[in-house]
Scaffold this motif. Structure first.
Motif, mmCIF file in Angstrom:
data_model
loop_
_atom_site.group_PDB
_atom_site.id
_atom_site.type_symbol
_atom_site.label_atom_id
_atom_site.label_comp_id
_atom_site.label_asym_id
_atom_site.label_seq_id
_atom_site.Cartn_x
_atom_site.Cartn_y
_atom_site.Cartn_z
ATOM 1 N N LEU A 18 0.433 -1.028 0.172
ATOM 2 C CA LEU A 18 -0.362 0.111 -0.032
ATOM 3 C C LEU A 18 1.211 1.454 0.119
ATOM 4 C CD1 LEU A 18 -3.153 -0.842 2.999
ATOM 5 C CD2 LEU A 18 -3.143 -0.426 0.262
ATOM 6 N N TYR A 21 1.653 2.018 -3.401
ATOM 7 C CA TYR A 21 0.562 2.438 -4.528
ATOM 8 C C TYR A 21 0.340 3.912 -3.766
ATOM 9 C CZ TYR A 21 -4.053 3.382 -6.153
ATOM 10 O OH TYR A 21 -5.357 3.289 -7.132
ATOM 11 N N ALA A 26 -0.067 4.831 -7.740
ATOM 12 C CA ALA A 26 -1.064 5.453 -7.579
ATOM 13 C C ALA A 26 -1.381 6.949 -9.261
ATOM 14 C CB ALA A 26 -1.787 6.152 -6.872
ATOM 15 N N TYR A 245 -4.594 5.430 7.761
ATOM 16 C CA TYR A 245 -5.410 4.152 6.637
ATOM 17 C C TYR A 245 -7.016 4.774 6.176
ATOM 18 C CZ TYR A 245 -0.889 1.178 7.046
ATOM 19 O OH TYR A 245 -0.211 0.550 7.467
ATOM 20 N N PHE A 249 -7.679 5.317 2.553
ATOM 21 C CA PHE A 249 -8.510 4.109 1.546
ATOM 22 C C PHE A 249 -9.790 4.232 1.948
ATOM 23 C CE2 PHE A 249 -4.299 3.383 2.508
ATOM 24 C CZ PHE A 249 -3.483 2.660 1.420
ATOM 25 N N ASN A 250 -10.311 4.645 2.613
ATOM 26 C CA ASN A 250 -12.013 5.078 2.985
ATOM 27 C C ASN A 250 -12.668 5.707 2.899
ATOM 28 O OD1 ASN A 250 -14.524 5.224 4.368
ATOM 29 N ND2 ASN A 250 -13.808 4.018 6.000
ATOM 30 N N PRO A 251 -13.184 6.222 1.058
ATOM 31 C CA PRO A 251 -13.461 6.751 0.004
ATOM 32 C C PRO A 251 -15.010 7.847 1.597
ATOM 33 C CG PRO A 251 -14.586 5.308 -0.601
ATOM 34 C CD PRO A 251 -13.452 4.586 0.546
ATOM 35 N N ALA A 280 -13.786 -1.023 3.914
ATOM 36 C CA ALA A 280 -12.819 -0.594 3.307
ATOM 37 C C ALA A 280 -11.849 0.231 2.309
ATOM 38 C CB ALA A 280 -12.316 1.460 3.464
ATOM 39 N N LEU A 281 -10.636 -0.927 2.799
ATOM 40 C CA LEU A 281 -9.617 -1.525 2.458
ATOM 41 C C LEU A 281 -9.884 -2.685 1.512
ATOM 42 C CD1 LEU A 281 -6.745 -2.385 4.874
ATOM 43 C CD2 LEU A 281 -6.521 -0.829 2.887
ATOM 44 N N ARG A 283 -12.962 -3.000 -0.464
ATOM 45 C CA ARG A 283 -13.383 -2.103 -1.395
ATOM 46 C C ARG A 283 -12.463 -1.560 -2.601
ATOM 47 N NH1 ARG A 283 -17.676 1.151 1.640
ATOM 48 N NH2 ARG A 283 -19.009 -0.597 2.047
ATOM 49 N N PHE A 284 -11.744 -1.291 -2.383
ATOM 50 C CA PHE A 284 -9.906 -0.706 -2.465
ATOM 51 C C PHE A 284 -9.088 -1.749 -3.894
ATOM 52 C CE2 PHE A 284 -5.551 -0.331 -2.676
ATOM 53 C CZ PHE A 284 -5.475 0.711 -3.582
ATOM 54 N N LEU A 285 -8.917 -3.148 -2.812
ATOM 55 C CA LEU A 285 -7.940 -4.617 -2.779
ATOM 56 C C LEU A 285 -9.009 -5.004 -3.910
ATOM 57 C CD1 LEU A 285 -5.938 -4.993 0.677
ATOM 58 C CD2 LEU A 285 -5.343 -3.731 -2.131
#
Ligand code: ATP
Ligand code: MG
Length: 333
Positions: A18, A21, A26, A245, A249-251, A280-281, A283-285
Motif C-alpha cells: 500500500l 501504491y 497511484a 489508513y 483508503f476510506n472514501p 474499506a480496504l 473495496r479498494f483491493l
C-alpha cells in the motif's frame, strides 16, 4: 502532435504494498494515460545495495510480480513499455559516457546518498552507490525521457540528470531534452506497526496482492493509540495508524468523521474502527486482486510484455547511443 515521454520504475525487490501504491503507483496509473510511458525494472540499481547471489536469483520472479502488481493497479499494458535494465547493455555504455559530466562532490551532496553513507559508514559506500544518480541519468536519457514523476526522495536524483543533460548539450550539441520533474508530494504511508514508513524490511506492510484473510489479520493486529486501554477511554486520532489508513483508503468521509468523533469521545472500540477499515480496504483491493487473477490466468502475458518491451527499448537506446557517440566525436574511426 507527439506526446511527451515518461520514464518511471522501481527496483525489483518484491511485491508492491500500500505504501508503494500511495507513494508512486497511484500517480503513475493516472499519468500513463497522458504520456508515452516506459517502466524500468531497475535491477542494476538493486545491485548497489543488494548484490548477493540470492538477491540476484530473485530478480526475475520479483520483476514478474512487480509488473503484475503495476498492471493490476490499473496500468494499461497497451500504453506502457516495461523493460529490464540489465538486459540492455547499452545503458551501461551511456552510463560510462555520462560519468565525466558530474563531479564527485556534487554526487556526495545528494541527500539520500549522504544519509546512506552516514548509515553504512563512508568506508562501506560502494562506488556504484555514489554513481546511482548517474546511472539513473543514463536510464532517463537513454530513452530520451521528457517527464519523470518523483516522490520526495527522488527529486534530487533527477536534478542530477537535468544537470548532466545540460552539460552534455553544452559540450557536444543539443542531443537531450532536460527532463521535467512531476512532483508528487505525498507523505509516506505509515506501517501497520505505526513506524514512520511501510516497508518490506520492517515487515509492516499490506501487499496489494494479500488475500482478504491476511488483510483482516494484519488490520486487526495494527497499532492504535497505545494509551487507550479500553473502548470508553478517549483516544487519539492524530498519529493513529488505523485512522491514517481510513484517511487514505476510506472514501466514505462521513463514516470516517463519525468514527473519529466517537473515538475521541471514548464511544467506539478499536475493533469496530478496524473492522470498518477492513471493509474499506477490501473495496479498494478487491478490483486490484481481480485484475491480478486475470493477468495470472493469461499465461506468459507478463513474460511476453517484459521481453517485447525490453527489445523495443533496446532499439531506442541503440539509436540514442549512436547519436551520442556522433555528437561526442566517438565515431570509432
Ligand atoms: P520497501 O521499502 O518496502 O522494502 P523497496 O525498498 O523496494 O520497498 P523503496 O525504494 O523503499 O522500495 O520505495 C520505492 C518507491 O516507493 C519510493 O520511491 C517511494 O516513492 C515509494 N514508497 C515506498 N514505501 C512507501 C511508503 N511507505 N509510503 C509512500 N511511498 C512509499
Ligand atoms: Mg525501501
Amino acid at each position: 502532435m507527439s506526446v511527451a515521454r515518461m520514464l518511471t520504475g522501481d527496483r525489483p525487490t518484491g511485491r508492491l504494498h500500500l505504501g508503494h501504491y500511495v507513494g508512486s503507483i497511484a500517480n503513475r496509473v493516472r499519468l500513463h494515460q497522458r504520456y508515452e510511458s516506459f517502466f524500468i525494472i531497475a535491477d542494476l540499481h538493486m545491485l548497489t545495495t543488494r548484490n548477493r547471489r540470492e538477491d540476484i536469483d530473485q530478480v526475475s520472479g520479483n520483476a514478474r510480480e512487480m509488473v503484475t502488481d503495476i498492471l493490476a493497479a490499473g496500468v494499461d499494458p497497451a500504453r506502457a513499455t516495461f523493460y529490464l535494465q540489465s538486459a540492455i547493455p547499452e545503458v551501461g555504455d551511456l552510463n560510462t559516457l555520462l560519468q565525466n559530466l558530474v563531479t564527485v562532490p556534487r554526487l556526495e551532496r545528494v541527500p539520500s546518498l549522504k544519509d546512506m553513507a552516514r548509515d553504512a559508514g563512508k568506508e562501506e559506500m560502494p562506488y556504484g552507490l555514489l554513481g546511482y544518480p548517474v546511472l539513473q541519468a543514463a536510464d532517463i536519457l537513454c530513452v530520451k525521457g521528457e517527464v519523470v514523476p518523483v516522490g520526495r526522495d527522488n527529486a534530487a536524483h533527477v536534478e542530477v540528470t537535468r544537470e548532466i543533460a545540460r552539460r552534455f548539450n553544452h559540450l557536444y550539441g543539443p542531443v537531450f531534452t532536460v527532463a521535467e520533474l512531476i512532483q508528487a508530494d505525498t507523505p509516506s504511508l505509515v506501517g501497520t506497526d505505526g513506524a514512520a514508513k511501510m516497508s518490506k524490511s520492517r515487515g509492516n506492510t499490506i501487499a496489494l496482492s494479500d488475500d482478504p484473510a491476511t488483510v483482516r489479520r494484519k488490520v486487526l493486529g495494527m497499532y492504535t493509540d497505545p494509551n487507550r486501554v479500553r473502548a470508553d477511554v478517549p483516544g487519539k486520532v492524530e498519529g493513529n495508524p488505523v485512522f491514517a489508513y481510513h484517511e487514505v483508503f476510506n472514501p466514505d468521509r462521513d463514516e470516517v468523521a463519525d468514527l473519529a468523533g466517537r473515538y475521541r469521545a471514548g464511544r467506539v472500540g478499536d475493533v469496530e474502527v478496524k473492522e470498518r477499515l477492513v471493509v474499506a480496504l477490501e473495496r479498494f483491493l478487491a478490483p486490484i486482486r481481480e485484475r491480478r487473477a486475470a493477468i495470472e490466468a493469461d499465461r506468459g502475458l507478463v513474460d511476453r510484455l517484459i521481453v517485447e518491451g525490453t527489445e523495443r527499448t533496446r532499439e531506442e537506446v541503440r539509436r540514442t547511443l549512436i547519436e551520442v557517440r556522433r555528437a561526442m566525436g566517438l565515431t570509432g574511426a
